[in-house]
Scaffold this active site. Structure first.
Site, short mmCIF file in Angstrom:
data_model
loop_
_atom_site.label_atom_id
_atom_site.label_comp_id
_atom_site.label_asym_id
_atom_site.label_seq_id
_atom_site.Cartn_x
_atom_site.Cartn_y
_atom_site.Cartn_z
N ALA A 64 0.86 -1.19 0.00
CA ALA A 64 0.00 0.00 0.00
C ALA A 64 0.90 1.24 0.00
CB ALA A 64 -0.91 -0.02 1.22
N GLY A 109 0.48 -4.96 1.04
CA GLY A 109 -0.74 -5.11 0.23
C GLY A 109 -0.50 -5.84 -1.08
N GLU A 112 -0.51 -9.41 -0.19
CA GLU A 112 -1.89 -9.82 0.12
C GLU A 112 -2.70 -10.10 -1.15
OE1 GLU A 112 -2.60 -6.46 2.71
OE2 GLU A 112 -2.78 -7.85 4.40
N GLU A 132 4.42 -4.88 7.56
CA GLU A 132 3.63 -3.80 8.17
C GLU A 132 4.11 -3.42 9.57
OE1 GLU A 132 2.46 -6.17 6.25
OE2 GLU A 132 0.92 -5.34 4.92
#
Ligand code: HXC
Length: 258
Positions: A64, A109, A112, A132
Site C-alpha cells: 500500500a 498489500g 496480500e 507492516e
C-alpha cells in the site's frame, strides 16, 4: 484507467498494475481500478483465467502507498483496508481462476493480493513479505488470515512478527509459491498454465474453486456436504455429459462451459 492495464488474449486476461516508478505501490485509486477491472473481467464469458502481475522488472507491488497512508487517520486507514479486502475477496471468489505472476517484490498489500489469488507463480528474483509491523501497523488486506491458511499459523506468525522478506525458493519451500521460474519465462509459464486450466470444463473448475474455498471457511462435515451439493450441480451440466461421453468414445471433449 490510469494505473491498470488490461490485455485480453482469447481465454486469458492479463491485468497489470502499472505504476512502476513507485514499484506499483497501491494507493486508493489503484485499488479502485483493480476492483473495477476485475468486475469487468468477471462479466466476460470468454475469459477463463486472470493473470495478475506488475509493470517493470522490479516489483509485483511493493505494498500500500506509504506516501498516502502517512497522512491518514484511523477512519481513512480502515477505509483503505476495506478497498484492499474488496480487491482480495474478488480475486479469491470470482468465476475465473486467478494466477499471480510475481515478478519481483510482493510486499504488504502486494503480497496480500497474491495470497488471494488461486495460484502464485514466482520469478526467481521475487521476494515476499508482510512488513507492516516495521511501519507500526498490521496487514490490512487479509494477510493475517490468508497467510496462516496457506503456510500455517506458526510460519505466518514468524513472517508477520519479523516483517522479514523471503525469496522465491523459500516461498516455494513454504508452499506459498506453486512454482519458481526464471524471470524471462514467468509470463509464458503463467500463460501455459492458464491455457491448460482454460481447456478444462470451466464451470466444473469454478465449482471446484468454490468447494476448495469452502474448506477454508467451514468445518469438514459441512464442507463435505457442500462438496456433495456442488458435485450434484456438476452432474446437471452438459459438460459432464460431454466429458464422460468423450472419454468413452476416446475423443477430446468439446466443453460449452455449462
Ligand atoms: C509508496 C513506495 C513504496 C510504497 C516503494 N516506493 N515502495 N512508495 N509506497 N509501499 C517508492 C519509493 O519511495 C521510491 O520512490 C520508489 O518507489 C523506489 O523505491 P526505493 O525504496 O528507492 O527502491 P529500493 O531501494 O530498491 O527498495 C525497494 C523496496 C523498498 C525494498 C521494495 O521500496 C521498500 O521497502 N518499500 C516499502 C515496502 C513496504 O513497507 N510495504 C508495505 C506497505 S504497508 P522515489 O520517488 O523516492 O523514487 C501495506 C499495508 C497494507 O502494504 C494494508 C493497508 C490497509
Amino acid at each position: 484507467m490510469e494505473f491498470i492495464k488490461l490485455s485480453l488474449e482469447e481465454e486469458l486476461a492479463v491485468v497489470t498494475i502499472d505504476r512502476p516508478k513507485s514499484l506499483n505501490a497501491l494507493n486508493s485509486q489503484v485499488y479502485r481500478e483493480i476492483i473495477a477491472t476485475l468486475r469487468q473481467v468477471e462479466a466476460m464469458d470468454q475469459v477463463k483465467v486472470v493473470i495478475l502481475t506488475g509493470a517493470g522488472e522490479k516489483a509485483f507491488a511493493a505494498g500500500a502507498d506509504i506516501a498516502q497512508m502517512v497522512h491518514e487517520d484511523a477512519v481513512a486507514g480502515r477505509r483503505l483496508s476495506g478497498l484492499c479486502h474488496e480487491a482480495a475477496n474478488l480475486l479469491e471468489s470470482m468465476r475465473q481462476v486467478t494466477i499471480a505472476a510475481v515478478n519481483g517484490f510482493a510486499l504488504g498489500g502486494g503480497c496480500e493480493l497474491t495470497l488471494a489469488c488461486d495460484l502464485r507463480i514466482a520469478a526467481d528474483h521475487a521476494r515476499f513479505a508482510l512488513p507492516e509491523v516495521t511501519l507500526g501497523i498490521i496487514p490490512g488486506g487479509g494477510g493475517t488470515q490468508r497467510l496462516a491458511r496457506i503456510i500455517g499459523v506458526g510460519r505466518a506468525k514468524e513472517l508477520i512478527f519479523t516483517g522479514d522478506q523471503i525469496d522465491a525458493q523459500e516461498a516455494y519451500r513454504l508452499g506459498l509459491a506453486n512454482h519458481v521460474v526464471p524471470r524471462d519465462e514467468l509470463m509464458e509459464t503463467c500463460r501455459a498454465l492458464g491455457k491448460k486450466i482454460a481447456s478444462r470444463a470451466s464451470y466444473a473448475v469454478f465449482l471446484a474453486k468454490t468447494a476448495i474455498n469452502s474448506s477454508q471457511e467451514i468445518d469438514l462435515k459441512n464442507g463435505a456436504e457442500r462438496e456433495k451439493d456442488l458435485l450434484g450441480l456438476a452432474f446437471a451440466t452438459r459438460d459432464k455429459q460431454e466429458g464422460m461421453e468423450a472419454f468413452l468414445a476416446r475423443r477430446p471433449p468439446r466443453f460449452q462451459d455449462f
